[in-house]
Enzyme design. Structure first.
Site, PDB file in Angstrom:
ATOM      1  N   LYS A 256      -4.084  -5.354  -2.412  1.00  0.00           N
ATOM      2  CA  LYS A 256      -3.140  -5.361  -1.342  1.00  0.00           C
ATOM      3  C   LYS A 256      -2.823  -3.855  -1.339  1.00  0.00           C
ATOM      4  CE  LYS A 256       1.011  -7.118   0.872  1.00  0.00           C
ATOM      5  NZ  LYS A 256       1.247  -5.835   1.832  1.00  0.00           N
ATOM      6  N   GLU A 306      -7.015  -0.964   5.669  1.00  0.00           N
ATOM      7  CA  GLU A 306      -6.061   0.048   5.324  1.00  0.00           C
ATOM      8  C   GLU A 306      -6.209   1.275   5.293  1.00  0.00           C
ATOM      9  OE1 GLU A 306      -3.158  -2.068   5.511  1.00  0.00           O
ATOM     10  OE2 GLU A 306      -1.707  -0.846   4.092  1.00  0.00           O
ATOM     11  N   PHE A 345     -11.205  -4.319   5.550  1.00  0.00           N
ATOM     12  CA  PHE A 345     -11.129  -5.833   4.747  1.00  0.00           C
ATOM     13  C   PHE A 345     -11.675  -7.022   5.711  1.00  0.00           C
ATOM     14  CE2 PHE A 345      -6.815  -4.592   5.888  1.00  0.00           C
ATOM     15  CZ  PHE A 345      -6.594  -5.502   6.869  1.00  0.00           C
ATOM     16  N   LYS A 427      -0.297 -13.203  -0.338  1.00  0.00           N
ATOM     17  CA  LYS A 427      -0.160 -12.023  -1.133  1.00  0.00           C
ATOM     18  C   LYS A 427       0.804 -12.389  -2.458  1.00  0.00           C
ATOM     19  CE  LYS A 427       3.370 -11.143   2.359  1.00  0.00           C
ATOM     20  NZ  LYS A 427       4.065 -10.509   3.370  1.00  0.00           N
TER      21      LYS A 427
HETATM   22  P1  AMP Z   1       3.145  -7.607   4.790  1.00  0.00           P
HETATM   23  O1  AMP Z   1       3.523  -6.325   5.434  1.00  0.00           O
HETATM   24  O2  AMP Z   1       3.748  -7.581   3.097  1.00  0.00           O
HETATM   25  O3  AMP Z   1       3.122  -9.043   5.126  1.00  0.00           O
HETATM   26  O4  AMP Z   1       1.560  -7.563   4.589  1.00  0.00           O
HETATM   27  C1  AMP Z   1       0.340  -7.336   5.170  1.00  0.00           C
HETATM   28  C2  AMP Z   1       0.109  -6.072   5.281  1.00  0.00           C
HETATM   29  O5  AMP Z   1      -0.751  -5.755   4.003  1.00  0.00           O
HETATM   30  C3  AMP Z   1      -0.986  -5.867   6.435  1.00  0.00           C
HETATM   31  O6  AMP Z   1      -0.774  -5.903   7.532  1.00  0.00           O
HETATM   32  C4  AMP Z   1      -2.033  -4.617   5.846  1.00  0.00           C
HETATM   33  O7  AMP Z   1      -1.351  -3.495   6.499  1.00  0.00           O
HETATM   34  C5  AMP Z   1      -1.821  -4.632   4.406  1.00  0.00           C
HETATM   35  N1  AMP Z   1      -2.920  -5.110   3.484  1.00  0.00           N
HETATM   36  C6  AMP Z   1      -3.200  -4.249   2.465  1.00  0.00           C
HETATM   37  N2  AMP Z   1      -4.084  -4.539   1.976  1.00  0.00           N
HETATM   38  C7  AMP Z   1      -4.835  -5.615   2.541  1.00  0.00           C
HETATM   39  C8  AMP Z   1      -6.032  -6.518   2.438  1.00  0.00           C
HETATM   40  N3  AMP Z   1      -6.967  -6.402   1.719  1.00  0.00           N
HETATM   41  N4  AMP Z   1      -6.069  -7.469   3.527  1.00  0.00           N
HETATM   42  C9  AMP Z   1      -5.113  -7.715   4.440  1.00  0.00           C
HETATM   43  N5  AMP Z   1      -4.238  -6.640   4.694  1.00  0.00           N
HETATM   44  C10 AMP Z   1      -3.747  -5.914   3.915  1.00  0.00           C
END
Ligand code: AMP
Length: 562
Positions: A256, A306, A345, A427
């Protein structure tokens, strides 16, 4: 269409509290609106003149609005301020001032929605020397031509404060009611079709037009339109790796990355880059466009990844990368100063085919086929496929050691579904799930901090009505610099004051950590955050706070009721 026709609907919508009644009013109105006007009307009903993904801002502060009302009505700014103190609302203030207008009304002409809409859009394009005066003139000209009620809604629209309780959930139901009544499907299916099209086209006006002119099938089969962003898939938080492997067995684990999400569209040599908020940042990322032209072999596609800023071979904090996002000048210079790395991704559209429904594993295979990676610059997100908690934990530690946020565990055969969903992406991060909330008010500090706003009233959003519901008061986690910065920004947004508390337009979004969520009768959401603490500002990434549904689901996930 006369602006007064729209104002009449605003008045009705403001006066009825029930969602059902509001939906009926909007649906009846939709039926009367000619197709070519639907996009504008849908935006105006949401109190906007640009879609939420647009970078354009009207940028009008409370002080300037008071001056414009004064200029248009001939009432001194002191008196306008006096009326504002009583009404607590600049819209009502404008209405009253226009009613007692001293200047002659010779200049008055009937306002149309087109005229109001175009002039409000024009506000965002006025920049440079003398721009404040030009904006002031434009607003006061509109107010001069307005009837009292019209002035109220023009002012509220400019300030982004319409307060008629119409948000996307309600608009969707109204589209169903207006244009799909005769379709032989359940209401749920109709709503799903509207949602699906909305997720793909990201333009409510366009979707309403499709429903009106071409019916439900056109919504169900809508294809992505290159150059128009789609809504994105997000992940749910999982506490432990075992929780996910226990349910789904083998999963795809990916880093992530802690950067900026990018949605990349490509048609031949033309490339677009959008952020998670669906803002078009193509111009700001010429380096990403260059990578895409070199490394993406599909002629037409939509991929996601990302973007990380890199310095000395290491990822920089998001705050550093964010300097590039809204850059208007020195773009090439910044691109050299903060070079980026793209980690892809997903792929959802490839050479004429929508592949949202395909299992993740297949989408990844397609992605691998169309990407010719350049190591550390434009590559596929690091991943392993495993059902072994030990192996996944090793991967997780590796991601943390590489200064990334954690990992995603993705269900191997999951389709691409917009938003956060069970059975899709999970996550794993070291800290407890945070909330993104709007700052709707603040109080002045005490003693040496008396000049700063140091406690912030936080709110989440009712997804149907768009109403902001308070859920706590935050005063820790900020550095002195951050208190100063927040004060500066919030001062610009103040709409009213009571004792030591100011109420502000909800433009600032903050990520908030907390110990737990409790039920509470003190706040309008019915919930209170215990020990909320500031983590970071997210205004650049998000324009809306998390919904009440999310607060409720986080509350439930604590496993405690009451
Ligand atoms: P969150 O903002 O904590 O809900 O996490 C979602 C965000 O993680 C997404 O909008 C992406 O910008 C980021 N992200 C980073 N790495 C990945 C990945 N491998 N797959 C999907 N999202 C990712």
């Amino acid at each position: 269409m006369d602006y007064s026709t729209l104002v009449d609907k605003y008045e009705k919508l403001e006066s009825v509290p029930s969602k059902l009644a509001k939906t009926g009013i909007v649906a009846n109105f939709f039926r009367l609106v000619p197709s070519d006007q639907l996009s504008k009307i849908v935006l105006l009903l949401q109190g906007r003149v640009f879609p939420s993904s647009s970078e354009s801002e009207l940028g009008i502060a409370t002080q300037m609005m008071m001056k414009a009302i004064s200029k248009a009505s001939g009432i001194s700014t002191e008196n306008v301020e006096g009326i504002l103190k009583k009404t607590g609302d600049l819209g009502l203030t404008a209405e009253q001032c226009v009613k007692i207008r001293k200047q002659s009304s010779l200049m008055k002409k009937k306002l149309t929605t087109d005229h109001v809409f175009e002039n409000l859009q024009k506000l965002a394009t006025i920049t440079g020397a003398g721009s404040q005066d030009k904006k002031l003139n434009l607003i006061s000209e509109l107010i001069i031509s307005a009837q009292p009620k019209e002035a109220k809604y023009i002012v509220r629209t400019i300030l982004g404060e319409l307060r008629i309780g119409v948000a996307e959930g309600l608009l969707r139901d109204a589209v169903v009611k207006a244009f799909l009544v005769d379709v032989k499907s359940t209401d749920e299916e109709k709503k799903k079709a509207v949602d699906y099209a909305l997720n793909i086209v990201s333009d409510f006006g366009e979707v309403a037009k499709m429903a009106k002119e071409k019916g439900i099938e056109s919504l169900k089969n809508v294809m992505p339109f290159l150059g128009k962003p789609i809504q994105v898939m997000l992940g749910l938080a999982a506490e432990k790796i075992e929780d996910v492997t226990g349910e789904f067995g083998k999963v795809i684990a990916e880093y992530k990355y802690d950067g900026m999400r990018c949605q990349i569209h490509k048609r031949g040599p033309t490339v677009w880059v959008f952020t998670r908020r669906l803002e078009d940042v193509t111009r700001q990322f010429p380096d990403v466009c260059e990578f895409v032209r070199k490394c993406l072999k599909a002629d037409e596609c939509i991929v996601e990844g990302e973007v990380l800023g890199i310095k000395n071979g290491k990822p920089v904090q998001f705050q550093v990368l964010s300097q590039r996002i809204h850059r208007k000048y020195d773009i090439e210079k910044m691109a050299k100063e903060i070079p980026v790395q793209v980690n892809l991704f997903d792929v959802v559209y490839c050479d004429g085919k929508s592949i949202f429904e395909k299992p993740l594993k297949e989408r990844r295979d397609i992605l691998e086929k169309i990407v010719k990676p350049i190591s550390d610059k434009f590559q596929l997100a690091k991943q392993i496929v495993s059902g072994d908690a030990g192996e996944l934990d090793k991967f997780y530690q590796e991601a943390l050691n590489a200064n990334q946020e954690g990992i995603f565990l993705k269900v191997i055969d999951s389709p691409y579904v917009f938003g956060r969903h069970v059975g899709g992406w999970y996550k794993i991060k070291p800290i407890m799930e945070t909330l993104d909330l709007a700052v709707v008010g603040a109080t002045w500090g005490e003693g040496t901090r008396a000049k700063w706003l140091t406690s912030y009233i936080l709110a989440c959003e009712d997804p149907d009505t768009g109403k902001l519901l308070e859920c706590g008061m935050m005063s820790t986690g900020l550095t002195e610099e951050q208190y100063k910065d927040m004060t500066k920004k919030l001062k610009y947004l103040i709409v009213s004051e009571k004792n030591r508390t100011v109420f502000v337009r909800p433009k600032i979004i903050v990520e908030v950590g907390y110990q737990e969520i409790q039920k509470s009768t003190n706040y309008s959401s019915g919930f209170a955050l215990r020990f909320p603490r500031f983590i970071r500002e997210r205004t650049l990434e998000k324009s809306e706070p998390d919904t009440l549904d999310r607060v409720v689901s986080l509350f439930k996930s604590q496993g405690r009721e009451g």
